[in-house]
Design a protein around this motif. Structure first.
Motif, PDB file in Angstrom:
ATOM      1  N   ALA A   1      -0.734  14.841  -6.151  1.00 46.24           N
ATOM      2  CA  ALA A   1      -0.031  16.094  -5.883  1.00 46.24           C
ATOM      3  C   ALA A   1      -0.933  17.313  -6.009  1.00 46.24           C
ATOM      4  O   ALA A   1      -0.767  18.292  -5.274  1.00 46.24           O
ATOM      5  N   ASP A   2      -1.916  17.286  -6.943  1.00 48.19           N
ATOM      6  CA  ASP A   2      -2.728  18.486  -7.120  1.00 48.19           C
ATOM      7  C   ASP A   2      -3.606  18.775  -5.910  1.00 48.19           C
ATOM      8  O   ASP A   2      -4.106  19.888  -5.737  1.00 48.19           O
ATOM      9  N   TRP A   3      -3.790  17.785  -5.020  1.00 48.69           N
ATOM     10  CA  TRP A   3      -4.595  18.020  -3.813  1.00 48.69           C
ATOM     11  C   TRP A   3      -3.871  18.910  -2.808  1.00 48.69           C
ATOM     12  O   TRP A   3      -4.478  19.377  -1.846  1.00 48.69           O
ATOM     13  N   GLU A   4      -2.581  19.138  -3.020  1.00 49.25           N
ATOM     14  CA  GLU A   4      -1.853  20.035  -2.115  1.00 49.25           C
ATOM     15  C   GLU A   4      -2.404  21.456  -2.192  1.00 49.25           C
ATOM     16  O   GLU A   4      -2.247  22.245  -1.255  1.00 49.25           O
ATOM     17  N   GLU A   5      -3.080  21.783  -3.305  1.00 47.87           N
ATOM     18  CA  GLU A   5      -3.679  23.106  -3.467  1.00 47.87           C
ATOM     19  C   GLU A   5      -5.113  23.155  -2.937  1.00 47.87           C
ATOM     20  O   GLU A   5      -5.800  24.171  -3.088  1.00 47.87           O
ATOM     21  N   ALA A   6      -5.579  22.069  -2.339  1.00 43.71           N
ATOM     22  CA  ALA A   6      -6.968  22.000  -1.902  1.00 43.71           C
ATOM     23  C   ALA A   6      -7.236  22.960  -0.740  1.00 43.71           C
ATOM     24  O   ALA A   6      -6.364  23.220   0.091  1.00 43.71           O
ATOM     25  N   ASP A   7      -8.454  23.483  -0.706  1.00 44.30           N
ATOM     26  CA  ASP A   7      -8.913  24.254   0.448  1.00 44.30           C
ATOM     27  C   ASP A   7      -9.292  23.265   1.547  1.00 44.30           C
ATOM     28  O   ASP A   7     -10.037  22.306   1.309  1.00 44.30           O
ATOM     29  N   VAL A   8      -8.795  23.491   2.752  1.00 46.03           N
ATOM     30  CA  VAL A   8      -9.043  22.586   3.878  1.00 46.03           C
ATOM     31  C   VAL A   8      -9.938  23.286   4.892  1.00 46.03           C
ATOM     32  O   VAL A   8      -9.657  24.416   5.299  1.00 46.03           O
ATOM     33  N   THR A   9     -11.018  22.623   5.256  1.00 45.34           N
ATOM     34  CA  THR A   9     -11.948  23.155   6.258  1.00 45.34           C
ATOM     35  C   THR A   9     -12.064  22.153   7.393  1.00 45.34           C
ATOM     36  O   THR A   9     -12.317  20.962   7.148  1.00 45.34           O
TER      37      THR A   9
ATOM     38  N   PRO B   1       0.810  -1.223   0.000  1.00 47.38           N
ATOM     39  CA  PRO B   1       0.000   0.000   0.000  1.00 47.38           C
ATOM     40  C   PRO B   1       0.834   1.259   0.000  1.00 47.38           C
ATOM     41  O   PRO B   1       0.475   2.250  -0.628  1.00 47.38           O
ATOM     42  N   ASP B   2       1.980   1.246   0.705  1.00 48.13           N
ATOM     43  CA  ASP B   2       2.786   2.457   0.787  1.00 48.13           C
ATOM     44  C   ASP B   2       3.455   2.790  -0.532  1.00 48.13           C
ATOM     45  O   ASP B   2       3.971   3.889  -0.720  1.00 48.13           O
ATOM     46  N   ALA B   3       3.470   1.838  -1.479  1.00 50.37           N
ATOM     47  CA  ALA B   3       4.112   2.094  -2.761  1.00 50.37           C
ATOM     48  C   ALA B   3       3.409   3.201  -3.529  1.00 50.37           C
ATOM     49  O   ALA B   3       3.967   3.781  -4.451  1.00 50.37           O
ATOM     50  N   LEU B   4       2.176   3.512  -3.140  1.00 52.38           N
ATOM     51  CA  LEU B   4       1.441   4.569  -3.828  1.00 52.38           C
ATOM     52  C   LEU B   4       2.092   5.924  -3.631  1.00 52.38           C
ATOM     53  O   LEU B   4       1.932   6.816  -4.449  1.00 52.38           O
ATOM     54  N   SER B   5       2.798   6.103  -2.523  1.00 51.16           N
ATOM     55  CA  SER B   5       3.349   7.430  -2.268  1.00 51.16           C
ATOM     56  C   SER B   5       4.812   7.422  -1.857  1.00 51.16           C
ATOM     57  O   SER B   5       5.465   8.446  -1.959  1.00 51.16           O
ATOM     58  N   ALA B   6       5.293   6.328  -1.373  1.00 49.93           N
ATOM     59  CA  ALA B   6       6.666   6.315  -0.874  1.00 49.93           C
ATOM     60  C   ALA B   6       7.638   6.653  -2.005  1.00 49.93           C
ATOM     61  O   ALA B   6       7.717   5.952  -3.011  1.00 49.93           O
ATOM     62  N   GLY B   7       8.379   7.732  -1.819  1.00 56.89           N
ATOM     63  CA  GLY B   7       9.359   8.128  -2.813  1.00 56.89           C
ATOM     64  C   GLY B   7       8.751   8.601  -4.116  1.00 56.89           C
ATOM     65  O   GLY B   7       9.445   8.726  -5.117  1.00 56.89           O
ATOM     66  N   ASP B   8       7.481   8.868  -4.136  1.00 58.87           N
ATOM     67  CA  ASP B   8       6.788   9.267  -5.359  1.00 58.87           C
ATOM     68  C   ASP B   8       6.381  10.728  -5.251  1.00 58.87           C
ATOM     69  O   ASP B   8       5.558  11.087  -4.436  1.00 58.87           O
ATOM     70  N   GLU B   9       6.993  11.587  -6.067  1.00 53.21           N
ATOM     71  CA  GLU B   9       6.716  13.013  -5.989  1.00 53.21           C
ATOM     72  C   GLU B   9       5.314  13.366  -6.463  1.00 53.21           C
ATOM     73  O   GLU B   9       4.869  14.500  -6.324  1.00 53.21           O
ATOM     74  N   SER B  10       4.632  12.390  -7.076  1.00 57.64           N
ATOM     75  CA  SER B  10       3.287  12.683  -7.576  1.00 57.64           C
ATOM     76  C   SER B  10       2.248  12.578  -6.480  1.00 57.64           C
ATOM     77  O   SER B  10       1.072  12.734  -6.741  1.00 57.64           O
ATOM     78  N   ASN B  11       2.667  12.296  -5.244  1.00 56.38           N
ATOM     79  CA  ASN B  11       1.722  12.200  -4.141  1.00 56.38           C
ATOM     80  C   ASN B  11       2.070  13.196  -3.052  1.00 56.38           C
ATOM     81  O   ASN B  11       3.212  13.660  -2.937  1.00 56.38           O
ATOM     82  N   TRP B  12       1.074  13.489  -2.231  1.00 59.61           N
ATOM     83  CA  TRP B  12       1.215  14.484  -1.168  1.00 59.61           C
ATOM     84  C   TRP B  12       0.494  13.961   0.051  1.00 59.61           C
ATOM     85  O   TRP B  12      -0.581  13.363  -0.054  1.00 59.61           O
ATOM     86  N   SER B  13       1.060  14.145   1.226  1.00 58.61           N
ATOM     87  CA  SER B  13       0.486  13.603   2.452  1.00 58.61           C
ATOM     88  C   SER B  13      -0.201  14.707   3.252  1.00 58.61           C
ATOM     89  O   SER B  13       0.311  15.830   3.361  1.00 58.61           O
ATOM     90  N   TYR B  14      -1.349  14.352   3.805  1.00 56.72           N
ATOM     91  CA  TYR B  14      -2.058  15.241   4.731  1.00 56.72           C
ATOM     92  C   TYR B  14      -2.232  14.480   6.038  1.00 56.72           C
ATOM     93  O   TYR B  14      -2.815  13.389   6.070  1.00 56.72           O
TER      94      TYR B  14
END
Length: 858
Positions: free
Chosen positions: A360-368, A334-347
């Motif tokens: 990665a585009d979710w890094e621009e998301a508005d958070v409420t 499961p961690d292969a989806l983001s580990a070492g992958d610049e196309s992912n972003w963690s929240y």
């Protein structure tokens, strides 16, 4: 007494009620298009075998004098077959119920093995009511009756006098009520048609029911009282009248009062769902196929949770075209989806309750952030991801029952809700989960599709929801949701805790809307309640680890802050585990003389809490700031807590002098110390004053015409399990005059209603409030609350004063009504009489109202 953190139960002075009326209500959504058949059709049942799946969950208390140690959480799952014989000369129908197989958990014996193969016999009367049904000894010994399990099989036909009506009664007699011996009790059942509802792609007729019953008897020197309440929801095939799916929740309480007033209370709380198995039915007896309704609706305890969730629970933002019914499966890594992958972003949730790995585009998301929800939204293309961490609908709730509870809430409250795929088993971060897919409309008529994962983690329910507009490609949306779900990770605990560094960095200044005070409050402790009437404002840390309560209450003239805090301390000292850390001590608060108190207590066995309170008196107003936090994390956050207290400031007394033109003159001088009301109520909005009132209230048509005055308040479970109290705003009130004519008027923003020129009544008649309609109890759409016995005679000065009507939705989905009649000096609330005078001082009705006030004052 304060049994919980957050000052949920703090009260110094009890309000006196002028008069109290307890009534029962039925709560139902507005009816929609009605189908042809909605009740028992004998020819549809007779001569066929009907396979049902039965699931019963809940809790039972076994006989013994320490029920707290005797309660068991139980589950019974079974496949049963119903067979109904042709009608007999007596008009009855014999039937049999066969337990093909059964499985049980939590019972003191292997109930499932005992029931497997058991055949129960009984009778239905001509209307479809269960006239008699056998109960196995294994159930009787547990205080469970077969009626508890199979009451949801059939919707009875209305009696002749009720044909064509949307509501009817079909009372039954209960014969087996528990392990003591057979007792007979009349169970009153009121059914209400709700119209056609779409469930899992099929149109079914919805019927709700409310159950009430009680009895008492003596056995030697003991006196036993039995009470039963319940709710049910049926989905019926409109072509045949056959129940496709039902959910019945009932609570049975048995009080055995022994000599010396020693009382033993036994309480069974059970929810049973019955769902027809159309595939097996086709194998057993040839007939037309019956649409399968997937997961059943829920009632009582699950429904109550739904009311709580109607306010904070996911109101999903959409779903897309029918998705496959395949469960989400995690990749090998499961961690292969983001580990070492610049196309992912963690929240990472600030309280540490969960972690998301997103494209990665979710890094621009508005958070409420709110107390129980985290929402991330993007504009291009429009997408929304919600994570809810909420209270369980019931202590024994599974992922499937959590999903069922949520979906039922959406079905009843969300505009245009259509279930595309009912909940199917899957997993979320290794825990059991249920996946559902549906569509709905927003308030501005935008159409969305949404996928939701429902799961349980400890004592919390998790909802992971992904929504897109219908125009977004559903295949791409589903792929993104699958990746998000596969990478979702739970935190160490479902409650979590905001770290000391994050807490300190999130401080921002909060300004009281009325301009009385301000202080620093952590951004991660959102505002959950504000009640100008009681002077209470409350903030709660996301996850529920911290509480900050502010009080600004008049009536402190002649008292010092030390005196009031010392009086509070005396009451708090009776709490479990009370231990003084710092006794009442002089303290400068907001630049004035004040007092401080610090102590610890243990509201439950799990954690000890620390409370710090600072208070001061300015003029006639008592100001207090109270902060609660678990003792284990208190010291490492103490620097931030001190910053919060030291930031508290109050405007100069001269700046806070009220505008005489906008303030109601007290009817008498207060001689009471300020009281801390429950800090778990949602505030009334600031009162809206009507300037041209004379034009809005017509003059009396005659001396015999009357004016109705009243106010509606509602209470219901809200965020973090706390009870919300709020006015019933813009709610339509229906009043019948002597059973002849019905008039209606709407409440204002504070819940007050004034209905002038009610026609004169004949002798012996009363004005009857039949129902109210509007958005109450946190629902997002109008619901109707129907009253059974809320009547009022004409009182002093020819007025019909219904008082303040408080509707409380409790944990059993029941609604009780308390009616306060009295002036504010008695009840602590502005009465409808006082509000009318202050709002409409110059109308022709005012003299009557003022004389009524004078009469009560004297």
């Amino acid at each position: 007494m304060c049994r919980e953190p957050g000052m949920k139960c703090l009260l110094i002075l009890c309000a006196l009620l002028g008069a109290t009326l307890i009534s029962t209500l039925s709560l139902a959504a507005e009816s929609v298009t009605q189908g042809e058949h909605f009740a028992f059709e004998p020819e549809s049942y007779v001569g066929r075998t009907w396979p049902y799946t039965l699931t019963t969950t809940g809790s039972i208390e076994l006989p013994g004098f320490d029920p707290s140690e005797q309660e068991a959480t139980v589950t019974l799952a079974a496949n049963v077959q119903l067979s109904v014989s042709p009608q007999e000369d007596s008009g009855q129908f014999s039937f049999s119920l066969t337990f093909v197989n059964a499985h049980s958990e939590g019972f003191p014996e292997d109930l499932g093995r005992t029931l497997t193969g058991t055949v129960l016999h009984g009778h239905l009367d001509a209307r479809g009511r269960i006239d008699r049904i056998e109960t196995p000894e294994a159930l009787t010994n547990l205080g469970i009756d077969s009626m508890d399990l199979f009451w949801g099989l059939v919707v009875p036909i209305p009696a002749a006098e009720d044909l064509g009506k949307s509501t009817w009664r079909a009372n039954v007699t209960r014969e087996n009520l528990g392990p003591q011996r057979t007792r007979i009790m009349r169970l009153n059942a009121t059914y209400t048609r709700q119209g056609t509802r779409v469930w899992s792609g099929h149109s079914l007729e919805a019927v709700t029911a409310r159950l009430r019953g009680n009895t008492s008897f003596r056995d030697g020197t003991s006196h036993t009282e039995i009470q039963e309440i319940g709710h049910a929801l049926f989905y019926v095939d409109p072509a045949t009248g056959v129940t496709q799916v039902s959910s019945v929740s009932k609570v049975t309480s048995v009080d055995i009062i022994n000599p010396g007033n020693e009382t033993l209370r036994l309480r069974n709380s059970l929810t049973t769902t019955l769902e027809i198995d159309s595939e097996k039915r086709a194998q057993v007896s040839p007939s037309e196929p019956v649409d399968r309704s997937t997961e059943p609706p829920v009632s009582t305890e699950d429904e109550v949770a739904s009311v709580d969730q109607a306010e904070t629970q996911p109101r999903s933002v959409d779903t897309d075209t029918p998705a496959s019914g395949e469960a989400i499966s995690a990749p090998a890594d499961p961690d292969a989806l983001s580990a070492g992958d610049e196309s992912n972003w963690s929240y990472r949730d600030p309280a540490g309750r969960f972690t998301l790995k997103l494209p990665a585009d979710w890094e621009e998301a508005d958070v409420t952030l709110t107390l129980r929800s985290t929402s991330l939204s993007l504009d291009e293309p429009r997408r929304r991801l919600d994570v809810y961490v909420v209270s369980l609908p019931s202590p024994s709730a599974s992922a499937q029952s959590i999903a069922r509870s949520a979906l039922t809430t959406y079905q009843e409250t969300q505009r245009g809700f259509t279930l595309i795929q009912d909940a199917v088993p899957t997993t979320l971060d290794g825990e059991s989960a249920a996946l559902a897919h549906y569509e709905y409309e927003t308030a501005n008529a935008a159409e969305y599709r949404e996928w939701s994962l429902f799961a349980r983690r400890g004592e919390r329910a998790y909802y992971l929801q992904y929504a897109t507009p219908l125009e977004v490609d559903p295949t791409l949306a589903r792929v993104e949701f699958d990746h998000i779900a596969q990478a979702f990770r739970y935190g160490p605990t479902p409650t979590g805790a905001v770290s000391p560094d994050l807490l300190k960095g999130s401080l921002q200044r909060y300004e009281d809307p009325e301009g009385a005070y301000s202080l620093l409050v952590p951004f991660l402790w959102p505002l959950v309640e504000r009640n100008p009437e009681s002077g209470t404002t409350s903030f709660t840390e996301i996850g529920g680890n911290g509480y900050l309560n502010l009080f600004a209450q008049p009536g402190a003239t002649g008292f010092s802050a030390e005196q009031i805090v010392a009086a509070w301390k005396e009451q708090w000292s009776e709490e479990d585990g009370f231990q003084l850390i710092q006794d009442v001590t002089p303290k400068r608060v907001a630049g004035r003389d004040g007092a401080e108190l610090v102590y610890q207590w243990r509201p439950d066995q799990e954690r000890e809490w620390t409370r710090r309170l600072q208070a001061t008196v300015i003029g006639d107003t008592f100001y207090a700031v109270a902060l609660d936090y678990p003792s284990s994390g208190y010291e490492e956050r103490l620097t931030t807590f001190r910053d919060i207290f030291s930031s508290f400031s109050v405007k100069d007394e001269q700046d806070m002098m009220p505008d005489v033109s906008e303030t109601q003159t007290p009817t008498q001088e207060s001689t009471q110390t300020p009281s801390i009301p429950e800090a778990n109520s949602t505030p009334d909005e600031p009162q809206e004053r009507i300037t041209s009132s004379e034009q809005l209230i017509p003059d009396p048509l005659s001396e015999g015409h009357t004016l109705l005055l009243g106010r509606l308040l509602t209470r219901y479970p809200g965020e973090s399990g706390r009870e919300i109290e709020e006015p019933a705003k813009q709610v339509r009130v229906y009043v019948t005059t002597g059973g002849v004519e019905t008039l209606t008027e709407s409440t204002d923003s504070d819940g007050f209603v004034f209905l002038p020129n009610l026609p004169p009544l004949e002798d012996g008649n009363e004005y009857r409030i039949t129902r109210i309609e509007g958005r109450v109890f946190g629902f997002t759409q109008d619901v109707a609350v129907t009253f059974e016995n809320l009547t009022q005679e004409v009182g002093k000065e020819g007025l019909v004063n219904i008082g303040t009507v408080i509707l409380t939705l409790d944990a059993s989905r029941s609604i009780t009504v308390e009616v306060e009649r009295g002036l504010s000096v008695v009840t602590g609330r502005t009465s409808p009489l006082e509000r009318f005078i202050s709002t409409y001082p110059s109308t022709a009705w005012s003299q009557r109202v003022q004389r009524a006030i004078d009469h009560e004052t004297n």
